[in-house]
Motif scaffolding. Structure first.
Motif, short mmCIF file in Angstrom:
data_model
loop_
_atom_site.label_atom_id
_atom_site.label_comp_id
_atom_site.label_asym_id
_atom_site.label_seq_id
_atom_site.Cartn_x
_atom_site.Cartn_y
_atom_site.Cartn_z
N TYR A 225 -4.36 -5.96 -1.80
CA TYR A 225 -3.71 -6.25 -3.09
C TYR A 225 -4.74 -6.26 -4.22
N TYR A 226 -5.86 -6.91 -3.99
CA TYR A 226 -6.89 -6.94 -5.05
C TYR A 226 -7.47 -5.55 -5.31
N LEU A 227 -7.61 -4.76 -4.24
CA LEU A 227 -8.09 -3.38 -4.45
C LEU A 227 -7.11 -2.62 -5.34
N ASN A 228 -5.81 -2.72 -4.99
CA ASN A 228 -4.79 -2.02 -5.77
C ASN A 228 -4.77 -2.51 -7.22
N ARG A 229 -4.99 -3.80 -7.37
CA ARG A 229 -4.89 -4.39 -8.71
C ARG A 229 -5.98 -3.92 -9.66
N THR A 230 -7.07 -3.40 -9.09
CA THR A 230 -8.13 -2.87 -9.97
C THR A 230 -7.66 -1.61 -10.70
N GLY A 231 -6.63 -0.94 -10.14
CA GLY A 231 -6.17 0.31 -10.74
C GLY A 231 -6.96 1.52 -10.26
N ARG A 232 -8.00 1.30 -9.46
CA ARG A 232 -8.74 2.44 -8.90
C ARG A 232 -8.21 2.77 -7.51
N LEU B 70 0.82 -1.19 0.00
CA LEU B 70 0.00 0.00 0.00
C LEU B 70 0.86 1.24 0.00
N ASP B 71 0.88 1.89 -1.14
CA ASP B 71 1.53 3.18 -1.22
C ASP B 71 0.67 3.92 -2.21
N ASN B 72 -0.62 4.00 -1.87
CA ASN B 72 -1.57 4.46 -2.88
C ASN B 72 -1.70 5.97 -2.97
N GLY B 73 -0.86 6.67 -2.21
CA GLY B 73 -0.86 8.14 -2.31
C GLY B 73 -2.12 8.78 -1.74
N LEU B 74 -2.90 8.00 -1.00
CA LEU B 74 -4.18 8.52 -0.49
C LEU B 74 -4.07 8.85 1.00
N ALA B 75 -5.07 9.59 1.48
CA ALA B 75 -5.18 9.92 2.91
C ALA B 75 -3.90 10.55 3.45
N LEU B 76 -3.39 11.52 2.75
CA LEU B 76 -2.16 12.17 3.21
C LEU B 76 -2.41 13.01 4.47
N SER B 77 -3.67 13.39 4.65
CA SER B 77 -4.08 13.92 5.96
C SER B 77 -5.25 13.03 6.42
N PRO B 78 -5.60 13.08 7.71
CA PRO B 78 -6.64 12.16 8.19
C PRO B 78 -7.94 12.31 7.39
N PRO B 79 -8.53 11.20 6.93
CA PRO B 79 -9.76 11.28 6.15
C PRO B 79 -10.87 12.00 6.91
N MET B 80 -11.70 12.72 6.17
CA MET B 80 -12.83 13.44 6.77
C MET B 80 -14.10 13.11 5.99
#
Ligand code: GLA
Length: 418
Positions: free
Chosen positions: A177-184, A21-31
């Motif tokens: 892994y499967y989430l990442n593999r979707t490309g979304r 997981l290095d999906n570039g998301l949630a760089l600040s706490p999700p709101m």
């Protein structure tokens, strides 16, 4: 995303599902806004159409998130929780929503939420069933991850009922892994450490924090001050383990904000907001935005407090003082001056002896030692306290089960040039 995915795939060929997981998301706490704490598993749309788990509820909340200014303040997610599913999968084995309560289907709801400029979140469970007994993802992980991508899901909360905690070290990374593999790109919220801690397992936090964007490690929040303080205690008592895990992209999740519901007083609501902000916690409201009283809405929309929570450094705050019912928590924030930080400070009064407690906040002892001083502001009242040097005492009056929250912005003196 595509490049990342390929790298991840290569690593996978040689190792386990972890470290992907290095999906570039949630760089600040999700709101955002989650259904569970306020609306639970109310499926009775015949007798209670306004409050049941239905597409109508999520569409109304999406509208209000935008029209009432929450989205502008940063609350940009609307998420389903349990009880959105039909009890059975469709003839192709795909998950489907309850057809009576979600007659337009999930893709239409996802489109609606996206059309409001918001993100769409979904709930599932790693086990055979969700906690409320709807189909889980076990044995269907690949298909379900793809279904979520097809539905343009942006956030997945994966619960852990009806599964074996001992299998989660394999199962949660596998679904990631499967989430990442979707490309979304999908934010991945895990309940993995919580279920392991309940069975006295030691969570492998190194892997958890590389696999999930956020994770629950303590019990569900309930609609009471007692519940809020039990969470605060857990975070304070375990801070040496928890603080190093948090940072941009990966957060401890102490559960939803219950501000505006039934169980918290005004002071206690301010306290939850300030504590969740200083703990760099996800800010996930669970409240009826159609009926919330203005004073509670104002707490949730306090942009100065939200800014502390969303500080780009993403450091989780620390309990630095606890005595006779008074706690002091601190969190370094930007801007910096040289090697010194600005700080947010929460003084929390757990006492109930009916009158505000006067507390002295000793800046230097708390590590605020810049001789140029700090511009100090109280964030609940939006009031300037003044320019304070490290050895000056700040006196604050803190109401019973209430808070004072100070932002101490370091004064930056330009370097002297002759
Ligand atoms: C668990 C989770 C809660 C909620 C319920 C739904 O208890 O921790 O946040 O999702 O399941 O059944």
């Amino acid at each position: 995303m595509a490049i990342f995915f390929q790298i991840c795939f290569v690593i996978l060929s040689f190792s386990s599902f972890s470290h992907c997981l290095d999906n570039g998301l949630a760089l600040s706490p999700p709101m955002g806004w989650l259904a569970w704490q306020r609306f639970r598993c109310n499926t009775d749309c015949v007798n209670d159409p306004k409050h049941c788990i239905s597409e109508r509820l999520f569409m109304e909340m999406a509208d209000l998130l935008v029209s009432e200014g929450y989205a502008k303040a940063g609350y940009n997610l609307i998420s389903l929780d349990d009880c959105w599913l039909d009890k059975v999968r469709d003839s192709d084995g795909r998950l489907k929503a309850d057809p009576i309560r979600f007659p337009s289907g999930i893709p239409a709801l996802s489109d609606y939420i996206h059309s409001r400029g918001l993100r769409f979140g979904i709930y599932e469970d790693y086990g055979n069933y969700t906690c409320a007994g709807y189909p889980g993802i076990l044995n269907n992980m690949k298909l379900d991850a793809q279904t979520f991508a097809d539905w343009k899901v942006d956030y997945v909360k994966l619960d852990g009922c009806y599964s074996f905690p001992s299998q989660m070290d394999k199962g949660y990374p596998e679904f990631g892994y499967y989430l990442n593999r979707t490309g979304r790109s999908m934010i991945y919220s895990c309940s993995w450490p919580f279920y392991q801690l309940v069975t006295k397992m030691e969570p492998d936090y190194a892997t958890i924090s590389k696999t999930c964007n956020l994770w629950r490690n303590f019990e569900d929040i309930q609609d009471s001050w007692q519940s809020v303080t039990s969470i605060i205690d857990y975070y304070g008592d375990n801070q040496d383990t928890l603080i190093p895990l948090a940072g941009p992209g990966h957060w401890n999740d102490p559960d939803m904000l219950i501000i505006g519901n039934f169980g918290l007083s005004y002071e206690q609501s301010r306290a939850q907001m300030c504590m969740w902000a200083i703990m760099a916690s996800p800010l996930l409201m669970s409240v009826d935005l159609r009926t919330i009283r203005p004073e509670f809405k104002a707490i949730l929309l306090n942009t100065e407090i939200i800014a502390v929570n969303q500080d780009p450094m993403g450091v989780q705050g620390r309990r630095v003082y606890k005595k006779q019912g008074i706690e002091i928590w601190t969190k370094p924030v930007l801007p910096k001056s040289g090697q010194r930080y600005s700080w947010a400070i929460v003084v929390l009064n757990r006492r109930v002896d009916g009158t505000p407690s006067q507390v002295t906040v000793p800046l230097r002892e708390l590590g605020l030692d810049s001789s140029d001083g700090y511009h100090v502001r109280e964030l609940n009242e939006h009031k300037d306290v003044g320019i304070i040097s490290p050895d000056q005492a700040i006196q604050v009056d803190v109401n019973p089960s209430g808070v004072v929250m100070l932002k101490c912005t370091i004064i930056r003196v330009p370097p002297f040039t002759p």
